[in-house]
Design a protein around this motif. Structure first.
Motif, PDB file in Angstrom:
ATOM      1  N   ASN A 244      79.900  58.616  22.693  1.00 21.00           N
ATOM      2  CA  ASN A 244      79.639  59.865  23.398  1.00 21.00           C
ATOM      3  C   ASN A 244      78.834  59.626  24.656  1.00 21.00           C
ATOM      4  N   MET A 245      77.775  58.802  24.516  1.00 20.85           N
ATOM      5  CA  MET A 245      76.936  58.518  25.671  1.00 20.85           C
ATOM      6  C   MET A 245      77.716  57.785  26.737  1.00 20.85           C
ATOM      7  N   GLU A 246      78.591  56.863  26.318  1.00 22.94           N
ATOM      8  CA  GLU A 246      79.410  56.138  27.307  1.00 22.94           C
ATOM      9  C   GLU A 246      80.238  57.104  28.117  1.00 22.94           C
ATOM     10  N   PHE A 247      80.906  58.014  27.401  1.00 26.56           N
ATOM     11  CA  PHE A 247      81.753  58.973  28.095  1.00 26.56           C
ATOM     12  C   PHE A 247      80.926  59.868  28.997  1.00 26.56           C
ATOM     13  N   LEU A 248      79.747  60.240  28.510  1.00 24.89           N
ATOM     14  CA  LEU A 248      78.874  61.100  29.306  1.00 24.89           C
ATOM     15  C   LEU A 248      78.514  60.406  30.608  1.00 24.89           C
ATOM     16  N   ILE A 249      78.177  59.129  30.509  1.00 24.00           N
ATOM     17  CA  ILE A 249      77.786  58.390  31.712  1.00 24.00           C
ATOM     18  C   ILE A 249      78.966  58.299  32.678  1.00 24.00           C
ATOM     19  N   GLU A 250      80.150  58.057  32.139  1.00 22.62           N
ATOM     20  CA  GLU A 250      81.319  58.013  33.021  1.00 22.62           C
ATOM     21  C   GLU A 250      81.501  59.334  33.743  1.00 22.62           C
ATOM     22  N   CYS A 251      81.300  60.421  32.994  1.00 24.31           N
ATOM     23  CA  CYS A 251      81.464  61.736  33.600  1.00 24.31           C
ATOM     24  C   CYS A 251      80.454  61.952  34.708  1.00 24.31           C
ATOM     25  N   MET A 252      79.232  61.497  34.485  1.00 23.63           N
ATOM     26  CA  MET A 252      78.227  61.667  35.534  1.00 23.63           C
ATOM     27  C   MET A 252      78.632  60.885  36.766  1.00 23.63           C
ATOM     28  N   ASP A 253      79.213  59.705  36.553  1.00 20.21           N
ATOM     29  CA  ASP A 253      79.706  58.948  37.702  1.00 20.21           C
ATOM     30  C   ASP A 253      80.752  59.742  38.460  1.00 20.21           C
ATOM     31  N   ASP A 254      81.708  60.315  37.703  1.00 20.11           N
ATOM     32  CA  ASP A 254      82.753  61.114  38.350  1.00 20.11           C
ATOM     33  C   ASP A 254      82.141  62.253  39.132  1.00 20.11           C
ATOM     34  N   LEU A 255      81.179  62.904  38.520  1.00 17.45           N
ATOM     35  CA  LEU A 255      80.540  64.056  39.165  1.00 17.45           C
ATOM     36  C   LEU A 255      79.886  63.633  40.465  1.00 17.45           C
ATOM     37  N   SER A 256      79.197  62.516  40.439  1.00 22.65           N
ATOM     38  CA  SER A 256      78.520  62.091  41.680  1.00 22.65           C
ATOM     39  C   SER A 256      79.544  61.725  42.739  1.00 22.65           C
ATOM     40  N   MET A 257      80.691  61.191  42.312  1.00 20.95           N
ATOM     41  CA  MET A 257      81.740  60.886  43.290  1.00 20.95           C
ATOM     42  C   MET A 257      82.240  62.161  43.946  1.00 20.95           C
ATOM     43  N   GLU A 258      82.444  63.201  43.142  1.00 15.97           N
ATOM     44  CA  GLU A 258      82.908  64.463  43.698  1.00 15.97           C
ATOM     45  C   GLU A 258      81.885  65.001  44.688  1.00 15.97           C
ATOM     46  N   GLN A 259      80.605  64.876  44.319  1.00 16.10           N
ATOM     47  CA  GLN A 259      79.583  65.401  45.213  1.00 16.10           C
ATOM     48  C   GLN A 259      79.578  64.643  46.523  1.00 16.10           C
ATOM     49  N   GLN A 260      79.818  63.336  46.456  1.00 17.06           N
ATOM     50  CA  GLN A 260      79.872  62.563  47.688  1.00 17.06           C
ATOM     51  C   GLN A 260      81.005  63.048  48.573  1.00 17.06           C
ATOM     52  N   LYS A 261      82.122  63.383  47.928  1.00 17.39           N
ATOM     53  CA  LYS A 261      83.250  63.893  48.716  1.00 17.39           C
ATOM     54  C   LYS A 261      82.835  65.127  49.481  1.00 17.39           C
ATOM     55  N   PHE A 262      82.073  65.999  48.804  1.00 17.82           N
ATOM     56  CA  PHE A 262      81.642  67.226  49.459  1.00 17.82           C
ATOM     57  C   PHE A 262      80.712  66.943  50.606  1.00 17.82           C
ATOM     58  N   GLN A 263      79.789  66.018  50.358  1.00 14.53           N
ATOM     59  CA  GLN A 263      78.835  65.688  51.430  1.00 14.53           C
ATOM     60  C   GLN A 263      79.576  65.185  52.651  1.00 14.53           C
ATOM     61  N   PHE A 264      80.573  64.326  52.410  1.00 21.71           N
ATOM     62  CA  PHE A 264      81.377  63.782  53.490  1.00 21.71           C
ATOM     63  C   PHE A 264      82.031  64.917  54.269  1.00 21.71           C
ATOM     64  N   TYR A 265      82.601  65.871  53.505  1.00 21.68           N
ATOM     65  CA  TYR A 265      83.289  66.994  54.133  1.00 21.68           C
ATOM     66  C   TYR A 265      82.338  67.797  55.005  1.00 21.68           C
ATOM     67  N   TYR A 266      81.144  68.072  54.462  1.00 22.21           N
ATOM     68  CA  TYR A 266      80.206  68.893  55.225  1.00 22.21           C
ATOM     69  C   TYR A 266      79.744  68.189  56.479  1.00 22.21           C
ATOM     70  N   ARG A 267      79.577  66.871  56.324  1.00 23.97           N
ATOM     71  CA  ARG A 267      79.150  66.117  57.495  1.00 23.97           C
ATOM     72  C   ARG A 267      80.214  66.191  58.577  1.00 23.97           C
ATOM     73  N   ASN A 268      81.465  65.988  58.173  1.00 26.16           N
ATOM     74  CA  ASN A 268      82.557  66.072  59.139  1.00 26.16           C
ATOM     75  C   ASN A 268      82.621  67.443  59.768  1.00 26.16           C
TER      76      ASN A 268
END
Lengths: 234, 336
Positions: free
Chosen positions: B227-251
């Motif tokens: 469960n914890m492994e999957f949770l950590i993977e999900c947090m990674d995915d979430l941070s990736m999505e957030q980076q995408k947003f930051q990139f978009y806003y910067r552009n």
């Protein structure tokens, strides 16, 4: 001393020692098919699927009903349907093969012998399961039979349906859901803690039972030991 | 009176408003079949079809059949459809309701919120008015819980998905957050009287062997770890999505700055043109690439990931509660 000219009706004893294990899904299936049967049919007949374990036990895991017509002198079974369903089921689970057939109703009837013969052509030594949905003797009777050949000397006389021991077992996950499966309606599926509570209550009941049993045994032993006869029986 | 009698055409034309789905009523038979199918093929993920009736605010599921595991091959698609038709035809002959009301699938540790699930829902929704997806988790059931859930997409989410529009303002308009994507519907289990009678009769024999000990076992490490492994993977995915947003806003802000600069230039040019007596140039220039609107990345993925995270957290919560009770139990037994 009987002369060797006499031939004896031989009942081959149940040295075949076949026993069958039935999963509860099969019973549920059969009951469901029985409840949904066509109005004019008195009983439901169908195929049993499963596998044969290495120690000879037949593991019955699944079943499906086959439409049939039964009159007083003949029985007609829809063989195409039977084959179609078998193929469909095997697409999902190729390891499940025919191991026998079932019918509802108490005991074995004349028509059953013909059907059994048909199934004997499909698989060697099919198991016949009867599920008494009518609760004839006031109890739920699920019986399994195999067919033993009665022979008089060299001549085949008849086939006898001989009862075999059945074992009703549940897989772990099914056991968990058993409380949910028993009553007629359950309003919601219990969540983790409620399930825990139920398990602990069961464990408590078990411990109490075992405690009482041990007490009883010790009590009886004590009685035996203090009775006057004890030293004499030594 | 014309007001009272409506022609047949009129009645047929008025759509009935369906009462909202409040409960899913499943038969014990279906639960057993789902458990058996998912357990046999675990850890592979399997699916199957649910059959039943749609009655008012209750969706009754009376039977189901499994789907064979399909390889990714084009010609097997037709076989799959054939299999489905064949099964439905055969089941109809034995009087089983052959109305599709949804599908079931197995999942691993509760990680089922994916885009494929939503797409399957949309596919089903085109043909059936009300469908439900039942998710069964065999790994959690080994912990001693009947992990069965009935899911449905919420209506507001479905409208939004049809328009394929997941920008920030649209979502704020509809007041839709990640909680609103999936709706969980309570499950009610029903059994025919015959089955009840059989089960009650057959249960008595061996209570000792049939006790559910697995629920009481102390080792929960592997489950918690996964469960914890999957949770950590999900947090990674979430941070990736957030980076995408930051990139978009910067552009976006960079583009706006460029637009302002260009506008200024145009304005000064226009002023000089006016002084020279020429036509002023337009202040907009759609052909200029800096005016091209940037596509806002869809928020769907991040919503789904958030859903998964919350699921994992709930599961860990549940298991922790169970473990605590088990430990207290052991302590009490030892004290005796």
């Amino acid at each position: 001393m009987a002369s060797s000219g006499q031939t004896v009706l031989q009942f081959s004893s149940s040295s075949t020692s076949v026993s069958a294990r039935v999963h509860p899904l099969v019973i549920f299936n059969i009951c469901d098919f029985y409840v949904r049967r066509a109005d004019q049919a008195e009983r439901v007949i169908g195929t049993l699927l499963g596998s044969v374990l290495p120690d000879g036990t037949v593991d019955i895991r699944n079943s499906y009903a086959v439409p049939h017509n039964e009159s007083s002198d003949q029985v007609a079974l829809d063989i195409d349907y039977h084959h179609n369903m078998l193929l469909s089921h095997q697409k999902v689970n190729p390891k499940e093969v025919i191991v026998g057939w079932f019918s509802t109703g108490f005991g074995v009837t004349g028509g059953s012998a013909l059907i059994h013969e048909f199934y004997a052509r499909e698989v060697s030594n099919p198991v016949h399961l009867t599920v008494d949905t009518g609760f004839k003797n006031g109890e739920a009777a699920i019986k399994g039979f195999v067919s033993i050949n009665l022979s008089l000397g060299d001549q085949q006389l008849a086939a006898q349906f001989q009862e075999i021991p059945l074992d009703l077992r549940m897989v772990e996950a099914e056991r968990v859901g058993f409380d949910v499966l028993k009553p007629t309606t359950v309003d919601k599926i219990p969540n983790d803690l409620e399930g825990m509570e139920a398990s602990m209550e069961r464990l408590l009941a078990l411990i109490d039972d075992v405690y009482k049993y041990v007490d009883d045994v010790v009590g009886v032993l004590l009685q035996i030991m203090t009775s006057a006869n004890f030293y004499q029986t030594l | 009176m014309a007001a009272q009698s409506r022609s047949f055409l009129q009645v047929a034309a008025t759509e009935e408003v369906a009462p909202p789905l409040r409960v899913v009523q499943i038969e014990g038979l279906v639960i057993l079949k789902i458990i058996k199918h998912c357990q046999e093929f675990s850890p592979a993920l399997v699916t199957g079809q649910l059959l039943g009736l749609d009655v008012g605010s209750v969706l009754e599921v009376t039977n189901c059949f499994p789907f064979p595991i399909r390889e990714e091959d084009e010609e097997i698609e037709a076989e799959g459809a054939n299999y489905q038709l064949e099964m439905m035809r055969c089941l109809r002959e034995v009087n089983v309701d052959n109305n599709t009301v949804g599908w079931y699938q197995s999942t691993l540790f509760g990680s089922f919120q994916t885009v494929e699930l939503i797409e399957t829902f949309m596919n089903y929704q085109e043909n059936i008015r009300r469908c439900v997806c039942i998710v069964y988790d065999p790994s959690r059931s080994n912990q001693g819980v009947l992990a069965l859930k009935a899911l449905k997409l919420s209506d507001s989410f479905m409208d939004l998905y049809k328009n394929n529009n997941f920008t920030g303002e649209k979502l704020r308009d509809k007041n839709l957050s990640w909680v609103d994507i999936f709706e969980e519907i309570p499950i009610k289990v029903s059994n025919s009287a015959l089955i009840s009678a059989f089960m009650t009769e057959l249960e008595t024999d061996t209570p000792v062997r049939q006790c559910d000990y697995d629920r009481l076992q102390l080792s929960t490490n592997p489950f918690l770890e996964r469960n914890m492994e999957f949770l950590i993977e999900c947090m990674d995915d979430l941070s990736m999505e957030q980076q995408k947003f930051q990139f978009y806003y910067r552009n976006l802000s960079r583009q706006q700055a460029q637009q302002q600069a260009w506008l200024q230039k145009r304005r000064t040019e226009n002023m000089s043109r006016k002084a020279a007596g020429e036509e002023p140039l337009p202040e907009e220039d759609p052909s200029n690439p800096i005016f091209k609107p940037l596509p806002e990345p869809s928020r769907l993925e991040s919503f789904l990931v958030t859903n998964q995270v919350s699921n994992y957290c709930n599961q860990i919560n549940g298991v922790a509660g169970q473990s605590f009770s088990r430990l207290y139990l052991m302590k009490a037994l030892h004290e005796d």
